[in-house]
Design a protein around this motif. Structure first.
Motif, PDB file in Angstrom:
ATOM      1  N   TYR A 188      77.390  39.872  64.693  1.00  0.00           N
ATOM      2  CA  TYR A 188      78.794  39.478  65.354  1.00  0.00           C
ATOM      3  C   TYR A 188      78.245  39.455  66.672  1.00  0.00           C
ATOM      4  CZ  TYR A 188      79.416  40.486  59.611  1.00  0.00           C
ATOM      5  OH  TYR A 188      79.128  39.892  59.060  1.00  0.00           O
ATOM      6  N   LEU A 189      78.226  40.710  67.479  1.00  0.00           N
ATOM      7  CA  LEU A 189      78.226  40.973  68.743  1.00  0.00           C
ATOM      8  C   LEU A 189      77.471  40.865  69.509  1.00  0.00           C
ATOM      9  CD1 LEU A 189      78.531  44.876  68.758  1.00  0.00           C
ATOM     10  CD2 LEU A 189      80.330  43.311  69.365  1.00  0.00           C
ATOM     11  N   GLY A 190      75.824  39.285  69.259  1.00  0.00           N
ATOM     12  CA  GLY A 190      75.147  38.277  69.438  1.00  0.00           C
ATOM     13  C   GLY A 190      75.759  37.343  69.758  1.00  0.00           C
ATOM     14  N   VAL A 191      75.344  36.223  68.288  1.00  0.00           N
ATOM     15  CA  VAL A 191      75.106  34.874  68.238  1.00  0.00           C
ATOM     16  C   VAL A 191      77.005  34.102  68.180  1.00  0.00           C
ATOM     17  CG1 VAL A 191      74.402  33.149  66.613  1.00  0.00           C
ATOM     18  CG2 VAL A 191      72.795  35.024  66.961  1.00  0.00           C
ATOM     19  N   MET A 192      77.418  35.204  67.224  1.00  0.00           N
ATOM     20  CA  MET A 192      78.895  35.068  66.854  1.00  0.00           C
ATOM     21  C   MET A 192      80.096  35.197  68.113  1.00  0.00           C
ATOM     22  SD  MET A 192      79.691  33.827  64.567  1.00  0.00           S
ATOM     23  CE  MET A 192      81.665  32.519  65.296  1.00  0.00           C
ATOM     24  N   ARG A 193      79.851  35.938  69.186  1.00  0.00           N
ATOM     25  CA  ARG A 193      80.173  36.098  70.245  1.00  0.00           C
ATOM     26  C   ARG A 193      80.393  35.164  71.279  1.00  0.00           C
ATOM     27  NH1 ARG A 193      79.686  39.062  75.123  1.00  0.00           N
ATOM     28  NH2 ARG A 193      81.531  40.124  75.804  1.00  0.00           N
ATOM     29  N   THR A 194      78.593  34.253  71.642  1.00  0.00           N
ATOM     30  CA  THR A 194      78.167  33.783  71.883  1.00  0.00           C
ATOM     31  C   THR A 194      79.405  32.267  71.947  1.00  0.00           C
ATOM     32  OG1 THR A 194      76.528  35.211  72.833  1.00  0.00           O
ATOM     33  CG2 THR A 194      76.394  32.843  73.458  1.00  0.00           C
ATOM     34  N   MET A 195      79.729  32.200  70.499  1.00  0.00           N
ATOM     35  CA  MET A 195      79.776  30.790  70.347  1.00  0.00           C
ATOM     36  C   MET A 195      80.314  30.990  70.526  1.00  0.00           C
ATOM     37  SD  MET A 195      77.251  30.670  67.194  1.00  0.00           S
ATOM     38  CE  MET A 195      77.889  29.268  66.229  1.00  0.00           C
ATOM     39  N   LEU A 196      81.458  32.028  69.775  1.00  0.00           N
ATOM     40  CA  LEU A 196      83.025  32.182  70.148  1.00  0.00           C
ATOM     41  C   LEU A 196      83.644  31.885  70.899  1.00  0.00           C
ATOM     42  CD1 LEU A 196      84.159  34.300  67.709  1.00  0.00           C
ATOM     43  CD2 LEU A 196      85.005  32.257  67.331  1.00  0.00           C
ATOM     44  N   LEU A 197      82.419  32.806  72.417  1.00  0.00           N
ATOM     45  CA  LEU A 197      82.926  31.973  73.985  1.00  0.00           C
ATOM     46  C   LEU A 197      83.168  31.262  74.505  1.00  0.00           C
ATOM     47  CD1 LEU A 197      82.327  35.930  75.403  1.00  0.00           C
ATOM     48  CD2 LEU A 197      84.492  35.245  75.132  1.00  0.00           C
ATOM     49  N   THR A 198      82.129  30.343  74.083  1.00  0.00           N
ATOM     50  CA  THR A 198      80.933  29.023  74.687  1.00  0.00           C
ATOM     51  C   THR A 198      82.139  28.118  73.936  1.00  0.00           C
ATOM     52  OG1 THR A 198      79.051  29.654  73.720  1.00  0.00           O
ATOM     53  CG2 THR A 198      79.640  27.656  74.726  1.00  0.00           C
ATOM     54  N   TRP A 199      83.183  27.989  72.474  1.00  0.00           N
ATOM     55  CA  TRP A 199      83.965  27.206  72.157  1.00  0.00           C
ATOM     56  C   TRP A 199      84.705  27.749  72.769  1.00  0.00           C
ATOM     57  CZ3 TRP A 199      82.179  29.150  66.680  1.00  0.00           C
ATOM     58  CH2 TRP A 199      81.446  28.293  65.917  1.00  0.00           C
ATOM     59  N   TYR A 200      85.844  28.487  73.364  1.00  0.00           N
ATOM     60  CA  TYR A 200      87.006  28.421  73.811  1.00  0.00           C
ATOM     61  C   TYR A 200      86.677  28.330  75.036  1.00  0.00           C
ATOM     62  CZ  TYR A 200      90.881  31.550  75.362  1.00  0.00           C
ATOM     63  OH  TYR A 200      92.286  31.691  76.183  1.00  0.00           O
ATOM     64  N   ASP A 201      85.825  28.885  76.438  1.00  0.00           N
ATOM     65  CA  ASP A 201      86.046  29.054  77.666  1.00  0.00           C
ATOM     66  C   ASP A 201      84.510  28.738  78.053  1.00  0.00           C
ATOM     67  OD1 ASP A 201      86.933  28.915  79.801  1.00  0.00           O
ATOM     68  OD2 ASP A 201      86.616  31.325  80.085  1.00  0.00           O
ATOM     69  N   GLY A 202      83.987  27.942  77.214  1.00  0.00           N
ATOM     70  CA  GLY A 202      82.578  27.406  77.790  1.00  0.00           C
ATOM     71  C   GLY A 202      82.629  25.946  78.889  1.00  0.00           C
ATOM     72  N   ASP A 203      81.211  25.186  79.428  1.00  0.00           N
ATOM     73  CA  ASP A 203      81.440  24.370  79.824  1.00  0.00           C
ATOM     74  C   ASP A 203      80.973  22.758  78.856  1.00  0.00           C
ATOM     75  OD1 ASP A 203      80.703  25.395  82.192  1.00  0.00           O
ATOM     76  OD2 ASP A 203      78.407  25.642  81.353  1.00  0.00           O
ATOM     77  N   LEU A 204      82.075  21.532  78.972  1.00  0.00           N
ATOM     78  CA  LEU A 204      81.816  20.958  78.681  1.00  0.00           C
ATOM     79  C   LEU A 204      79.899  20.443  78.225  1.00  0.00           C
ATOM     80  CD1 LEU A 204      84.667  18.796  80.120  1.00  0.00           C
ATOM     81  CD2 LEU A 204      84.614  20.294  78.188  1.00  0.00           C
ATOM     82  N   PRO A 205      79.813  19.704  77.292  1.00  0.00           N
ATOM     83  CA  PRO A 205      80.493  19.266  75.528  1.00  0.00           C
ATOM     84  C   PRO A 205      80.666  20.593  74.350  1.00  0.00           C
ATOM     85  CG  PRO A 205      78.182  18.398  75.589  1.00  0.00           C
ATOM     86  CD  PRO A 205      78.282  19.619  76.799  1.00  0.00           C
ATOM     87  N   PHE A 206      80.311  21.362  74.982  1.00  0.00           N
ATOM     88  CA  PHE A 206      80.367  22.462  73.986  1.00  0.00           C
ATOM     89  C   PHE A 206      82.097  23.050  73.922  1.00  0.00           C
ATOM     90  CE2 PHE A 206      76.209  22.841  76.163  1.00  0.00           C
ATOM     91  CZ  PHE A 206      75.867  22.116  75.399  1.00  0.00           C
ATOM     92  N   LYS A 207      82.746  22.930  75.008  1.00  0.00           N
ATOM     93  CA  LYS A 207      83.860  23.836  75.066  1.00  0.00           C
ATOM     94  C   LYS A 207      85.024  22.922  73.860  1.00  0.00           C
ATOM     95  CE  LYS A 207      88.040  24.831  77.569  1.00  0.00           C
ATOM     96  NZ  LYS A 207      88.506  25.434  79.268  1.00  0.00           N
ATOM     97  N   LEU A 208      85.981  23.410  73.426  1.00  0.00           N
ATOM     98  CA  LEU A 208      87.166  22.475  72.419  1.00  0.00           C
ATOM     99  C   LEU A 208      87.983  22.631  72.490  1.00  0.00           C
ATOM    100  CD1 LEU A 208      86.138  25.053  69.050  1.00  0.00           C
ATOM    101  CD2 LEU A 208      84.890  22.660  69.658  1.00  0.00           C
ATOM    102  N   SER A 209      88.098  21.528  72.453  1.00  0.00           N
ATOM    103  CA  SER A 209      89.384  20.711  73.221  1.00  0.00           C
ATOM    104  C   SER A 209      90.631  21.504  72.141  1.00  0.00           C
ATOM    105  CB  SER A 209      89.924  19.648  72.915  1.00  0.00           C
ATOM    106  OG  SER A 209      90.258  19.398  71.804  1.00  0.00           O
ATOM    107  N   ARG A 210      91.804  21.577  73.411  1.00  0.00           N
ATOM    108  CA  ARG A 210      93.168  22.150  72.247  1.00  0.00           C
ATOM    109  C   ARG A 210      93.515  22.385  71.643  1.00  0.00           C
ATOM    110  NH1 ARG A 210      95.131  25.199  76.457  1.00  0.00           N
ATOM    111  NH2 ARG A 210      95.563  24.697  78.765  1.00  0.00           N
TER     112      ARG A 210
END
Length: 210
Positions: A188-210
């Motif tokens: 929850y505080l490791g892998v999942m937190r990193t994935m959520l931050l990457t999808w929300y505010d990460g670099d392309l192509p990992f960041k999700l569109s609006r």
């Protein structure tokens, strides 16, 4: 407490399997004081599985300076009950066995005297050495030698086991598989937190569109 619980149910076992939780929690927002209870649940009696009760308690403005002093009464009583047992209301001699410890990563470090979860040799399952990537500790080697309980007891890896613990006196504990993994810090505080931050505010192509 065990006698009272057992007398309330018709138990057909001669050994109680106990799951232990040890963790600190703040009691007041305005004070640094914290309590550290030792909690128990009985896992091999279906009627008692959802009952959790305390068997030890520490309170102070910081963690115990010597965790061994805090744990010693619990260890001595556990040894006594595992070797001699106790008499129930119906005259049965009931023994106890600890089958696991449920602790978060910081509490696990304290009671086992091991490297903290941010250390290079902090894996509780294998001897992998972590590396630092983007200010984070990561473990990329998947083919390392697994740890064993005998290795822990015999202090084979001084990079992992740093301080002595009186828990090694309790018979029957597997210091690898009886120590349950902490999903909060691992997922929850490791892998999942990193994935959520990457999808929300990460670099392309990992960041999700609006």
């Amino acid at each position: 407490q065990l006698k009272r619980l057992i007398s309330s149910f018709d138990c057909h076992v001669h050994e109680l399997h106990l799951l232990i939780n040890i963790d600190g929690l703040p009691l007041y927002k305005s004070s640094p004081g914290q309590a550290i209870p030792i909690l128990v649940s009985i896992v091999n009696v279906p009627e008692l599985q959802k009952i959790v009760f305390p068997i030890g308690l520490y309170y102070g403005f910081q963690k115990p300076n010597d965790m061994g002093n805090f744990l010693t009464p619990f260890v001595l009583k556990t040894i006594e009950l595992s070797e001699k047992g106790f008499l129930t209301a119906n005259g049965t001699n009931m023994f106890v066995k600890i089958v696991g410890f449920v602790c978060d990563a910081p509490a696990k470090k304290d009671i086992l005297g091991i490297k903290g979860h941010g250390g290079y040799y902090s894996c509780t399952r294998c001897t992998v050495r972590g590396t630092t990537l983007n200010n984070k500790r990561v473990f990329t080697d998947l083919n390392c030698r697994t740890r064993t309980s005998d290795d822990f007891i015999n202090w084979i890896d001084p990079n992992y086991r740093l301080v002595d613990t009186c828990l090694v006196k309790i018979p029957g504990i597997d210091f690898v598989h009886s120590i349950i993994l902490d999903i909060m810090h691992l997922v929850y505080l490791g892998v999942m937190r990193t994935m959520l931050l990457t999808w929300y505010d990460g670099d392309l192509p990992f960041k999700l569109s609006r």
